[in-house]
Write a protein that holds these residues in place. Sequence first.
Motif, PDB file in Angstrom:
ATOM      1  N   ARG A   1      37.015 -49.069  -7.835  1.00 14.68           N
ATOM      2  CA  ARG A   1      37.346 -48.444  -6.545  1.00 14.68           C
ATOM      3  C   ARG A   1      36.693 -47.089  -6.265  1.00 14.68           C
ATOM      4  N   LEU A   2      36.398 -46.860  -4.921  1.00 16.68           N
ATOM      5  CA  LEU A   2      35.701 -45.609  -5.078  1.00 16.68           C
ATOM      6  C   LEU A   2      36.458 -44.588  -4.570  1.00 16.68           C
ATOM      7  N   MET A   3      36.636 -43.334  -5.233  1.00 14.57           N
ATOM      8  CA  MET A   3      37.347 -42.089  -4.742  1.00 14.57           C
ATOM      9  C   MET A   3      36.400 -41.408  -3.951  1.00 14.57           C
TER      10      MET A   3
ATOM     11  N   SER B   1      26.675 -36.853  -8.847  1.00 16.77           N
ATOM     12  CA  SER B   1      25.552 -36.314  -7.883  1.00 16.77           C
ATOM     13  C   SER B   1      24.553 -37.320  -7.324  1.00 16.77           C
ATOM     14  N   LYS B   2      24.663 -38.619  -7.965  1.00 14.66           N
ATOM     15  CA  LYS B   2      23.443 -39.811  -7.447  1.00 14.66           C
ATOM     16  C   LYS B   2      24.362 -40.522  -6.538  1.00 14.66           C
ATOM     17  N   CYS B   3      25.747 -40.620  -6.477  1.00 17.77           N
ATOM     18  CA  CYS B   3      26.416 -41.551  -5.851  1.00 17.77           C
ATOM     19  C   CYS B   3      26.617 -41.161  -4.635  1.00 17.77           C
ATOM     20  N   THR B   4      26.086 -42.256  -3.673  1.00 16.70           N
ATOM     21  CA  THR B   4      26.062 -42.187  -2.014  1.00 16.70           C
ATOM     22  C   THR B   4      27.336 -42.618  -1.486  1.00 16.70           C
ATOM     23  N   GLY B   5      27.884 -43.505  -2.091  1.00 18.75           N
ATOM     24  CA  GLY B   5      29.157 -44.189  -1.714  1.00 18.75           C
ATOM     25  C   GLY B   5      28.888 -45.361  -0.917  1.00 18.75           C
ATOM     26  N   CYS B   6      27.613 -45.948  -1.480  1.00 21.30           N
ATOM     27  CA  CYS B   6      27.246 -46.959  -0.690  1.00 21.30           C
ATOM     28  C   CYS B   6      28.121 -48.446  -0.874  1.00 21.30           C
ATOM     29  N   ARG B   7      28.763 -48.300  -1.668  1.00 19.95           N
ATOM     30  CA  ARG B   7      29.782 -49.308  -2.171  1.00 19.95           C
ATOM     31  C   ARG B   7      29.130 -50.683  -2.640  1.00 19.95           C
ATOM     32  N   SER B   8      27.894 -50.645  -3.178  1.00 17.59           N
ATOM     33  CA  SER B   8      27.090 -51.820  -3.941  1.00 17.59           C
ATOM     34  C   SER B   8      27.926 -52.219  -5.006  1.00 17.59           C
ATOM     35  N   CYS B   9      28.366 -51.416  -5.705  1.00 16.99           N
ATOM     36  CA  CYS B   9      28.968 -51.599  -6.838  1.00 16.99           C
ATOM     37  C   CYS B   9      30.364 -52.282  -6.907  1.00 16.99           C
ATOM     38  N   VAL B  10      31.047 -51.763  -5.997  1.00 14.74           N
ATOM     39  CA  VAL B  10      32.202 -52.477  -5.582  1.00 14.74           C
ATOM     40  C   VAL B  10      32.123 -53.989  -5.150  1.00 14.74           C
TER      41      VAL B  10
ATOM     42  N   PHE C   1      32.711 -41.208  -5.810  1.00 10.72           N
ATOM     43  CA  PHE C   1      32.464 -41.805  -7.045  1.00 10.72           C
ATOM     44  C   PHE C   1      33.353 -42.732  -7.469  1.00 10.72           C
ATOM     45  N   PRO C   2      32.757 -43.715  -8.482  1.00  6.76           N
ATOM     46  CA  PRO C   2      33.610 -44.959  -8.807  1.00  6.76           C
ATOM     47  C   PRO C   2      34.362 -44.944  -9.866  1.00  6.76           C
ATOM     48  N   VAL C   3      35.745 -45.529  -9.836  1.00  7.04           N
ATOM     49  CA  VAL C   3      36.553 -45.389 -10.958  1.00  7.04           C
ATOM     50  C   VAL C   3      36.778 -46.786 -11.334  1.00  7.04           C
TER      51      VAL C   3
ATOM     52  N   THR D   1      23.293 -53.335  -9.667  1.00  2.00           N
ATOM     53  CA  THR D   1      23.374 -53.134  -8.310  1.00  2.00           C
ATOM     54  C   THR D   1      23.107 -51.819  -7.685  1.00  2.00           C
ATOM     55  N   CYS D   2      23.400 -50.695  -8.471  1.00  2.00           N
ATOM     56  CA  CYS D   2      23.360 -49.622  -8.131  1.00  2.00           C
ATOM     57  C   CYS D   2      21.824 -48.955  -7.488  1.00  2.00           C
ATOM     58  N   PRO D   3      21.698 -48.774  -6.354  1.00  2.00           N
ATOM     59  CA  PRO D   3      20.385 -48.522  -6.074  1.00  2.00           C
ATOM     60  C   PRO D   3      20.048 -46.932  -6.328  1.00  2.00           C
ATOM     61  N   THR D   4      20.689 -46.137  -6.653  1.00  2.00           N
ATOM     62  CA  THR D   4      20.494 -44.797  -6.907  1.00  2.00           C
ATOM     63  C   THR D   4      20.602 -44.391  -8.467  1.00  2.00           C
ATOM     64  N   ASP D   5      20.615 -45.495  -9.183  1.00  2.00           N
ATOM     65  CA  ASP D   5      20.695 -45.089 -10.749  1.00  2.00           C
ATOM     66  C   ASP D   5      22.020 -43.937 -11.192  1.00  2.00           C
ATOM     67  N   ALA D   6      22.971 -44.196 -10.359  1.00  3.63           N
ATOM     68  CA  ALA D   6      24.186 -43.248 -10.763  1.00  3.63           C
ATOM     69  C   ALA D   6      24.633 -43.820 -11.984  1.00  3.63           C
ATOM     70  N   LEU D   7      24.785 -45.132 -12.367  1.00  2.13           N
ATOM     71  CA  LEU D   7      25.149 -45.582 -13.586  1.00  2.13           C
ATOM     72  C   LEU D   7      24.487 -46.069 -14.481  1.00  2.13           C
ATOM     73  N   ILE D   8      24.902 -45.517 -15.759  1.00  6.58           N
ATOM     74  CA  ILE D   8      23.940 -45.996 -17.098  1.00  6.58           C
ATOM     75  C   ILE D   8      24.837 -46.126 -17.927  1.00  6.58           C
TER      76      ILE D   8
HETATM   77  S1  SF4 Z   1      26.295 -48.506  -6.231  1.00  3.63           S
HETATM   78 FE1  SF4 Z   1      25.831 -46.600  -6.943  1.00  3.63          FE
HETATM   79  S2  SF4 Z   1      25.408 -45.179  -5.295  1.00  3.63           S
HETATM   80 FE2  SF4 Z   1      26.630 -46.986  -4.461  1.00  3.63          FE
HETATM   81  S3  SF4 Z   1      28.750 -46.416  -4.657  1.00  3.63           S
HETATM   82 FE3  SF4 Z   1      28.269 -47.502  -6.454  1.00  3.63          FE
HETATM   83  S4  SF4 Z   1      27.918 -45.602  -7.922  1.00  3.63           S
HETATM   84 FE4  SF4 Z   1      27.753 -44.886  -5.873  1.00  3.63          FE
END
Ligand code: SF4
Length: 195
Positions: free
Chosen positions: A37-39, A10-19, A54-56, A135-142
Amino acid sequence: MTYGLLIDVSKCTGCRSCVVGCKNWHDIPAGEHGRIRLMDLTTGEYPDVSRWIFPVMCMQCAYPPCVSVCRYDAGFIDEHGIVSVNLKKCVGCELCTLACPYGQRHMGQKGKVAKGCDFCMDRVREGQQPYCVETCPTDALIFGDLDNPQSTISTLIQQEKAQPLKKKFRTRPKVFYANLNHGLPGFSPSRKAPH
Ligand code: SF4
Ligand code: SF4
Ligand code: SF4
């Protein structure tokens, strides 16, 4: 201590920063398969449409087939449950890429050795977080300790009723997903997606 990762969809915006951050940190050249990879899935029909991003990555299985098939003692799981490959021992036979039910092992272009996410083992051993988490700006990854019921990750997994993907594979992943409809039609973790 057993490390795990929680992904709050619910917090992932698909910004690709993690990728992109992951590819940078691990010096993976453009064009080569990254570790994440982003699904990006759209379900339903207008006007009742949902989009899931979401990232996989490697699910860090407690019972990893990629390790058990390796005849060269290259695949291993460390004392904190992190699955990785000893690149000095890997002969590039590709057995592990066939054994991974999540499609998360692949061959690197340079030197043809097996590659996959190892929770940034190099960083974690120095007390840092995996780079995607940082790197995740939305704290989607813990990221944290699954053995400690008081840790943030354990508490959130409980609260959010987070689950691993495709439990039917029975490999006991240590990557959990919160706020994801696990019955998404057409979802396959090994589905090809842009790097
Ligand atoms: S950095 Fe965070 S918000 Fe951006 S795509 Fe990856 S998991 Fe989603
Ligand atoms: S997801 Fe695949 S590569 Fe990762 S630990 Fe499980 S079997 Fe191994
Ligand atoms: S590619 Fe490397 S890690 Fe994978 S099974 Fe073969 S030797 Fe083991």
